[in-house]
Design an enzyme around this catalytic site. Structure first.
Site, PDB file in Angstrom:
ATOM      1  N   ASN A 286      -9.210  11.341   3.005  1.00  0.00           N
ATOM      2  CA  ASN A 286     -10.002  11.391   4.235  1.00  0.00           C
ATOM      3  C   ASN A 286      -9.793  12.677   5.014  1.00  0.00           C
ATOM      4  O   ASN A 286     -10.722  13.181   5.650  1.00  0.00           O
ATOM      5  CB  ASN A 286      -9.637  10.208   5.137  1.00  0.00           C
ATOM      6  CG  ASN A 286     -10.468  10.152   6.398  1.00  0.00           C
ATOM      7  OD1 ASN A 286     -11.636   9.807   6.367  1.00  0.00           O
ATOM      8  ND2 ASN A 286      -9.862  10.524   7.531  1.00  0.00           N
ATOM      9  N   ASP A 361      -4.923   6.145   1.030  1.00  0.00           N
ATOM     10  CA  ASP A 361      -4.775   6.030   2.479  1.00  0.00           C
ATOM     11  C   ASP A 361      -6.128   6.034   3.180  1.00  0.00           C
ATOM     12  O   ASP A 361      -7.053   6.765   2.787  1.00  0.00           O
ATOM     13  CB  ASP A 361      -3.940   7.212   2.987  1.00  0.00           C
ATOM     14  CG  ASP A 361      -3.666   7.140   4.469  1.00  0.00           C
ATOM     15  OD1 ASP A 361      -2.905   6.249   4.887  1.00  0.00           O
ATOM     16  OD2 ASP A 361      -4.230   7.973   5.211  1.00  0.00           O
ATOM     17  N   GLU A 390      -6.346   1.331   1.209  1.00  0.00           N
ATOM     18  CA  GLU A 390      -5.997   0.835   2.536  1.00  0.00           C
ATOM     19  C   GLU A 390      -7.292   0.713   3.335  1.00  0.00           C
ATOM     20  O   GLU A 390      -7.803   1.701   3.867  1.00  0.00           O
ATOM     21  CB  GLU A 390      -5.023   1.783   3.238  1.00  0.00           C
ATOM     22  CG  GLU A 390      -4.614   1.287   4.613  1.00  0.00           C
ATOM     23  CD  GLU A 390      -4.022   2.372   5.503  1.00  0.00           C
ATOM     24  OE1 GLU A 390      -3.136   2.059   6.313  1.00  0.00           O
ATOM     25  OE2 GLU A 390      -4.459   3.539   5.393  1.00  0.00           O
ATOM     26  N   ASP A 456       3.706   1.133   8.708  1.00  0.00           N
ATOM     27  CA  ASP A 456       2.873   1.303   9.899  1.00  0.00           C
ATOM     28  C   ASP A 456       2.992   0.133  10.879  1.00  0.00           C
ATOM     29  O   ASP A 456       2.194   0.028  11.803  1.00  0.00           O
ATOM     30  CB  ASP A 456       1.400   1.453   9.497  1.00  0.00           C
ATOM     31  CG  ASP A 456       1.090   2.821   8.925  1.00  0.00           C
ATOM     32  OD1 ASP A 456       1.826   3.780   9.237  1.00  0.00           O
ATOM     33  OD2 ASP A 456       0.117   2.945   8.159  1.00  0.00           O
TER      34      ASP A 456
END
Length: 541
Positions: A286, A361, A390, A456
């Protein structure tokens, strides 16, 4: 609101924003039937026209030769066109209006076909708009940022014109490898696991700085992981980066030198494979670091060939980023050059270092169409690789990744396990009812790796007030679920944290150094061993 896990859906207000955004404009959202078509199956395409949009014509422009579809107002300039028909009108109380569902059926295709398509709608002489508009993720991210941080992130103003988004529908028989169905995954935050070679930690006070864990240290501790019964390791990002966490790569074609470089990775993979342990890398598609040379070249020169790899705008930062963080510019995966670059990186590590797959991710950022290309390329490079994303979103959104990834991290099972056994706001009956439906909602060939904590979120034992029995009960249920269980380093020996995520350190508060020696709860470790043995007996091939 108990946790921030579902940031864009964390409150009733944000859920309502998401719901309304998904019912505005022209929305397709990869709504296909079947979701993962096999060779020879026709494919029904559904697009929804919101109450705020007039449409008397809807067309799907598509290609089957890998090229980009193009067309306007029902005339294809590359590929073919399929006209959709209105088949359903539905009232939505929360949106307070009527929406319309338009459908059409694409012809069946042979194996290995990649259908690329765009969907346009128009009314009379008005301009044609293309799905998905508005982009729901942009709307809800802006709203969530405003709710938690303020002010709002800017919402891109492209009004679905100019050809719109290209959707991708792969026609194949790909699926997760058999080994992944039986895997027990051990997640390691590399900087906090073990320095190796008898070295001490670099420092032991600042959780936001480098501590000194290395890949050599991981290799030295493989006996611990093997004794536990785990047979796959998920390494948090190891690519060259200036941060301790690595989710902002400066060079994704190199291993970060302080972690041991390429030599350490090669040694770790060899030693792990000799023990029957697979290695999965954490990859971010990303965004990259703002220090990445490609981004710097694009930022410095509007004529740079890399300019289209990013999205520059008139916002305060000047370009699109991950969650408004200036040091993490977003990659424009819609650009063919950027897309090929990221896929080539993934193929490189599979080919040259014999790694076994990727944890991807923030997969909802690039979206299912990018992953359709990425996943197919990875399978071509290594057919038994395991790629899971994710996707922190609702289950209906996660299900759009069927046929585009091997699976998604199971945030919903994790949330219910934590609510039931740590927060104690759900009953075991609530949990059992949820899980029975949750498992049936997803197809068998879409694996949902489960977890009770990760890098996280606050560690399970912290939110459970140190109640080890609560952790045991949660893990016993986790090990019964069909998705491969993930164990966050240290949870198996009672590792916890000193403060909560909301007490000032944010995400780093749970990333404490691994407990070795006398700091381990060996009784808990033995419990994990037995649970893993029982799981293996149940799912033996």
């Amino acid at each position: 609101m108990e946790e921030f896990t579902f940031g864009t859906l964390a409150t009733d207000e944000l859920k309502l924003t998401h719901h309304r955004a998904a019912r505005r404009g022209l929305q397709h959202g990869n709504d296909l039937a079947p979701r993962d078509p096999l060779p020879g199956q026709p494919i029904t395409v559904t697009v929804r026209v919101g109450q705020d949009l007039d449409a008397d014509s809807v067309a799907c422009y598509y290609t089957v030769d890998g090229s980009e579809p193009a067309g306007s107002r029902g005339m294809a300039t590359n590929g073919a066109v399929l006209f959709l028909q209105p088949e359903e009108f539905a009232w939505d109380t929360l949106a307070w209006g009527y929406g319309a569902a338009w459908r059409g059926t694409l012809p069946a295709q042979p194996e290995a076909t990649r259908i690329r398509y765009r969907i346009g709608a128009w009314h009379g002489d008005a301009p044609e708009l293309f799905a998905d508009w508005p982009r729901v993720l942009d709307v809800v991210e802006a709203a969530a940022h405003a709710f938690f941080h303020g002010p709002s992130l800017p919402v891109p103003t492209v009004q679905g014109a100019g050809g719109g988004r290209t959707f991708v529908c792969p026609v194949d028989r790909l699926g997760p490898p058999d080994w992944a169905r039986r895997a027990v995954i051990y997640q390691i935050f590399v900087d906090r696991f073990s320095p190796g070679a008898g070295r001490d930690w670099r420092q032991t006070t600042d959780l936001r700085a480098v501590w000194g864990g290395t890949l050599w240290g991981v290799a030295e501790k493989l006996d611990h992981i093997a004794a536990l019964g785990a047979d796959c390791i998920w390494l948090t990002p190891i690519f060259a980066s200036t941060s301790h966490h690595g989710y902002d790569a400066v060079d994704p074609m190199r291993v970060e030198p302080r972690l041991g470089g390429e030599k350490a990775l090669a040694a770790l993979v060899d030693r792990a494979h000799a023990l029957g342990i697979r290695i999965v890398l954490d990859m971010v598609c990303n965004h990259v670091s703002d220090r990445h040379p490609t981004f710097r070249a694009a930022q410095a020169d509007p004529q740079s060939p890399y300019r289209r790899w990013f999205t520059f705008d008139d916002s305060a930062i000047g370009y699109r980023t991950f969650s408004g963080v200036a040091s993490m510019p977003e990659v424009n995966v819609a650009d063919a050059g950027a897309r090929t670059w990221l896929i080539d990186i993934a193929r490189y590590w599979l080919r040259e270092f014999d790694i076994d797959g990727y944890r991807l991710d923030y997969a909802n950022g690039p979206g299912p169409d990018f992953w359709a290309d990425f996943w197919t390329a990875c399978k071509a490079e290594r057919p038994d690789c395991y790629c899971f994303g994710e996707v922190i979103d609702a289950p209906d959104v996660q299900r759009t990744y069927v046929g585009r990834l091997d699976g998604c991290l199971d945030f919903h099972a994790g949330e219910m396990l934590r609510r039931t056994y740590a927060f104690r706001t759900r009953t075991e009956d609530d949990l059992a009812r949820f899980l029975a439906r949750h498992v049936r909602y997803f197809p068998h060939n879409f694996l949902l790796p489960t977890f009770v904590d990760n890098h996280d979120m606050d560690r399970f034992l912290y939110i459970a007030g140190g109640d080890v029995d609560a952790l045991r009960r949660a893990v016993a249920v986790q090990m019964q679920l069909p998705g491969p269980p993930i164990i966050f380093y240290g949870t198996e020996v009672g590792l916890t944290q000193a403060a909560g995520k909301d007490d000032g350190l944010g995400l780093d508060v749970c990333r404490v150094p691994m407990a070795w020696g006398e700091g381990q709860d060996r009784s808990l470790f033995a419990f994990y061993q037995e649970q893993i043995r029982e799981r293996r007996r149940r799912i033996a091939p």
